[in-house]
Design a protein around this motif. Structure first.
Motif, short mmCIF file in Angstrom:
data_model
loop_
_atom_site.label_atom_id
_atom_site.label_comp_id
_atom_site.label_asym_id
_atom_site.label_seq_id
_atom_site.Cartn_x
_atom_site.Cartn_y
_atom_site.Cartn_z
N PRO A 58 0.84 -1.20 0.00
CA PRO A 58 0.00 0.00 0.00
C PRO A 58 0.88 1.25 0.00
CG PRO A 58 0.03 -0.98 2.18
CD PRO A 58 0.74 -1.95 1.27
N MET A 59 0.32 2.33 -0.50
CA MET A 59 1.03 3.60 -0.60
C MET A 59 0.13 4.71 -0.06
SD MET A 59 3.97 2.93 -2.19
CE MET A 59 4.51 4.55 -2.77
N ALA A 60 0.76 5.83 0.25
CA ALA A 60 -0.02 6.95 0.79
C ALA A 60 0.68 8.27 0.51
CB ALA A 60 -0.22 6.78 2.29
N TRP A 61 -0.10 9.32 0.63
CA TRP A 61 0.41 10.69 0.60
C TRP A 61 0.12 11.32 1.97
CZ3 TRP A 61 3.34 12.72 -3.19
CH2 TRP A 61 3.29 12.14 -4.45
N GLY A 121 -13.10 14.72 -2.45
CA GLY A 121 -13.87 15.39 -3.48
C GLY A 121 -13.03 16.31 -4.36
N ARG A 122 -11.82 16.63 -3.91
CA ARG A 122 -10.94 17.51 -4.68
C ARG A 122 -9.69 16.80 -5.16
NH1 ARG A 122 -8.43 21.53 -2.26
NH2 ARG A 122 -8.47 20.65 -0.14
N SER A 123 -9.41 15.64 -4.60
CA SER A 123 -8.16 14.93 -4.91
C SER A 123 -8.43 13.48 -5.28
CB SER A 123 -7.22 14.98 -3.69
OG SER A 123 -6.87 16.31 -3.38
N THR A 124 -7.54 12.95 -6.10
CA THR A 124 -7.63 11.55 -6.50
C THR A 124 -6.25 10.91 -6.39
OG1 THR A 124 -9.42 12.02 -8.05
CG2 THR A 124 -8.25 9.93 -8.31
N ILE A 125 -6.16 9.83 -5.62
CA ILE A 125 -4.92 9.07 -5.54
C ILE A 125 -5.02 7.90 -6.51
CG2 ILE A 125 -5.75 7.63 -3.61
CD1 ILE A 125 -2.87 7.62 -2.54
N SER A 126 -3.93 7.63 -7.19
CA SER A 126 -3.91 6.51 -8.13
C SER A 126 -2.49 5.95 -8.21
CB SER A 126 -4.40 6.95 -9.51
OG SER A 126 -3.55 7.95 -10.04
N ARG A 127 -2.38 4.81 -8.82
CA ARG A 127 -1.06 4.20 -8.97
C ARG A 127 -0.99 3.44 -10.29
NH1 ARG A 127 -0.35 0.52 -3.92
NH2 ARG A 127 1.61 -0.05 -4.95
N ASP A 128 0.21 3.39 -10.85
CA ASP A 128 0.49 2.62 -12.05
C ASP A 128 1.56 1.62 -11.67
OD1 ASP A 128 1.35 1.58 -14.48
OD2 ASP A 128 1.02 3.46 -15.55
N ASN A 129 1.17 0.41 -11.38
CA ASN A 129 2.13 -0.58 -10.91
C ASN A 129 3.13 -0.98 -11.99
OD1 ASN A 129 1.06 -0.60 -8.32
ND2 ASN A 129 -0.29 -2.35 -8.72
N LYS A 146 4.52 1.08 -13.93
CA LYS A 146 5.51 2.15 -13.95
C LYS A 146 6.10 2.44 -12.58
CE LYS A 146 3.54 4.59 -17.93
NZ LYS A 146 2.99 5.89 -18.42
N ASN A 147 5.69 1.65 -11.58
CA ASN A 147 6.17 1.87 -10.19
C ASN A 147 5.98 3.32 -9.76
OD1 ASN A 147 6.92 -0.78 -10.12
ND2 ASN A 147 9.11 -0.41 -10.15
N THR A 148 4.82 3.88 -10.05
CA THR A 148 4.58 5.29 -9.78
C THR A 148 3.23 5.49 -9.09
OG1 THR A 148 5.90 5.91 -11.72
CG2 THR A 148 4.49 7.59 -10.77
N LEU A 149 3.27 6.35 -8.10
CA LEU A 149 2.08 6.77 -7.36
C LEU A 149 1.75 8.20 -7.76
CD1 LEU A 149 0.14 6.23 -4.85
CD2 LEU A 149 1.88 7.44 -3.52
N TYR A 150 0.46 8.53 -7.82
CA TYR A 150 0.04 9.87 -8.22
C TYR A 150 -0.94 10.46 -7.20
CZ TYR A 150 1.71 8.17 -12.74
OH TYR A 150 2.48 7.65 -13.75
N LEU A 151 -0.98 11.78 -7.19
CA LEU A 151 -2.02 12.50 -6.46
C LEU A 151 -2.45 13.67 -7.32
CD1 LEU A 151 -3.67 12.72 -3.81
CD2 LEU A 151 -1.96 14.40 -3.05
#
Length: 122
Positions: free
Chosen positions: A33-36, A66-74, A76-81
């Protein structure tokens, strides 16, 4: 050695958007799991959002829901916010984190990036 490197921060006007990225290396990214989190000057580090290893479970702090979206591309080993409708109170250093347990506490995560500054002007 696990390495997390954030990017995408910057100066933006209130109401604007930013997409933060976190590139991971050194462990099987897709298994954890990942987090910001974020930390504003003079304040404690606070939870922003988390995502399970598959991306199927996403949790947000009320302050960004409601203003932010967390996502991940496994692949590409990359997490996004993705952050939209930014407010001056979103100004902080944003950190990505990797851990063995999905949660909203700093203690759930044992690997941290160096942070990226987000500044929202009014």
């Amino acid at each position: 050695q696990v390495m997390l490197v954030e990017s995408g921060g910057g100066l933006v006007q209130a109401g604007g958007s930013l997409r933060l990225s976190c590139a991971a290396s050194g462990r099987t990214f897709s298994s954890y799991p990942m987090a910001w989190f974020r930390q504003a000057p003079g304040k404690e580090r606070e939870f922003v959002a988390s995502i399970s290893w598959s991306g199927g479970i996403r949790t947000y702090a009320n302050s960004v829901k409601g203003r932010s979206t967390i996502s991940r591309d496994n692949a590409k080993n990359t997490l996004y916010l993705q952050m939209n409708s930014l407010k001056p109170e979103d100004t902080a250093v944003y950190y990505c984190a990797s851990g063995s347990r999905l949660g909203s506490s700093s203690s759930d995560y044992n690997y941290w990036g160096q942070g990226t500054q987000v500044t929202v002007s009014s």
